[in-house]
Design an enzyme around this catalytic site. Structure first.
Site, short mmCIF file in Angstrom:
data_model
loop_
_atom_site.label_atom_id
_atom_site.label_comp_id
_atom_site.label_asym_id
_atom_site.label_seq_id
_atom_site.Cartn_x
_atom_site.Cartn_y
_atom_site.Cartn_z
N TYR A 1 -12.35 -2.64 -3.33
CA TYR A 1 -12.92 -2.60 -1.98
C TYR A 1 -14.45 -2.55 -2.00
O TYR A 1 -15.06 -2.00 -1.09
CB TYR A 1 -12.35 -1.41 -1.21
N GLU B 1 -9.71 -10.09 -7.63
CA GLU B 1 -8.81 -8.95 -7.45
C GLU B 1 -7.69 -8.94 -8.49
O GLU B 1 -7.30 -7.88 -8.97
CB GLU B 1 -8.24 -8.98 -6.02
N HIS C 1 -2.02 -5.28 1.45
CA HIS C 1 -3.29 -5.98 1.25
C HIS C 1 -2.96 -7.38 0.77
O HIS C 1 -2.03 -7.57 -0.02
CB HIS C 1 -4.13 -5.29 0.17
N ASN D 1 -1.72 -0.18 7.12
CA ASN D 1 -1.18 -1.49 7.50
C ASN D 1 -0.32 -2.14 6.41
O ASN D 1 -0.18 -3.35 6.36
CB ASN D 1 -2.31 -2.41 7.95
N LYS E 1 0.84 -1.20 0.00
CA LYS E 1 0.00 0.00 0.00
C LYS E 1 0.88 1.26 0.00
O LYS E 1 2.08 1.18 0.25
CB LYS E 1 -0.92 -0.04 1.23
P1 IDP Z 1 -7.89 -6.70 5.65
O1 IDP Z 1 -7.06 -5.71 4.85
O2 IDP Z 1 -7.13 -7.24 6.82
O3 IDP Z 1 -8.54 -7.77 4.80
P2 IDP Z 1 -10.52 -5.43 5.83
O4 IDP Z 1 -11.43 -5.52 7.00
O5 IDP Z 1 -10.89 -6.15 4.57
O6 IDP Z 1 -9.06 -5.83 6.33
O7 IDP Z 1 -10.37 -3.88 5.50
C1 IDP Z 1 -9.72 -3.44 4.35
C2 IDP Z 1 -8.83 -2.26 4.71
O8 IDP Z 1 -9.63 -1.16 5.11
C3 IDP Z 1 -7.90 -2.52 5.90
O9 IDP Z 1 -6.70 -3.18 5.53
C4 IDP Z 1 -7.64 -1.12 6.41
O10 IDP Z 1 -6.66 -0.44 5.64
C5 IDP Z 1 -8.99 -0.44 6.18
N1 IDP Z 1 -9.87 -0.52 7.34
C6 IDP Z 1 -10.52 -1.60 7.81
N2 IDP Z 1 -11.26 -1.32 8.89
C7 IDP Z 1 -11.08 0.01 9.10
C8 IDP Z 1 -11.59 0.92 10.10
O11 IDP Z 1 -12.36 0.55 11.00
N3 IDP Z 1 -11.18 2.23 10.01
C9 IDP Z 1 -10.32 2.65 9.03
N4 IDP Z 1 -9.83 1.83 8.09
C10 IDP Z 1 -10.19 0.52 8.12
MG MG Z 2 -10.12 -7.68 3.44
#
Ligand code: IDP
Ligand code: MG
Length: 139
Positions: free
Chosen positions: A52, A133, A122, A119, A12
């Site tokens: 997304y 994807e 992805h 984080n 990312k």
């Molecule tokens: P993942 O990346 O671990 O699969 P997901 O729940 O699919 O997590 O969420 C996608 C991305 O959206 C996350 O990696 C993060 O960058 C962002 N994200 C997820 N939950 C939140 C939140 O509660 N607040 C802000 N950003 C979030």
């Molecule tokens: Mg996810």
């Protein structure tokens, strides 16, 4: 090859900005997976909304798209048997503060106090997501 699988990995914008592309790809390679395709691009709103789409109704969706388009990402197709689970496991859980040490997010990520979950990577969460994807990022 029987059982061969692919997954989508994104470094990312925060990971690229922090010069962690080599570190992330090195972990993938050291684990024994193969980088089957690789490119750098700045993601458009169109690509990110598709990628997304499951989060379209979430309160953080707009900020997520902003975070993901602030700079280039590195997109990679990673190959190997059970690679979807394997790369998810290497990535660690979503929140870097709580992601297990030893994982990419746990070792390299943190909360920056900006209300965003930055984080670094992805990775696809199932073989079906991976197929969907990869088609979005490698048209
Ligand atoms: P993942 O990346 O671990 O699969 P997901 O729940 O699919 O997590 O969420 C996608 C991305 O959206 C996350 O990696 C993060 O960058 C962002 N994200 C997820 N939950 C939140 C939140 O509660 N607040 C802000 N950003 C979030
Ligand atoms: Mg996810």
């Amino acid at each position: 090859m029987a059982g061969m699988e692919q997954t989508l990995l994104l470094v990312k914008p925060d990971g690229v900005h922090r010069n962690l592309v080599g570190e992330v790809l090195a972990r993938i390679e050291r684990k024994g997976y193969v980088i089957a395709d690789l490119k750098m691009l700045t993601a458009t709103t169109e690509i990110l909304s598709e990628h997304y789409s499951e989060h379209r109704e979430k309160p953080f969706f707009a900020d997520l798209l902003k975070y993901m388009s602030v700079g280039p990402v590195v997109a990679a197709v990673i190959e190997g048997s059970r690679v979807v689970e394997g790369v998810r496991s290497l990535s660690g859980s979503t929140e870097p503060t709580m992601a297990a040490p030893g994982t990419i997010r746990g070792d390299l990520g943190r909360d920056w106090g900006n209300g965003q979950i930055e984080n670094i990577v992805h990775s696809s969460d199932s073989p079906e997501s991976a197929e969907r994807e990869i088609a979005i990022w490698f048209k």
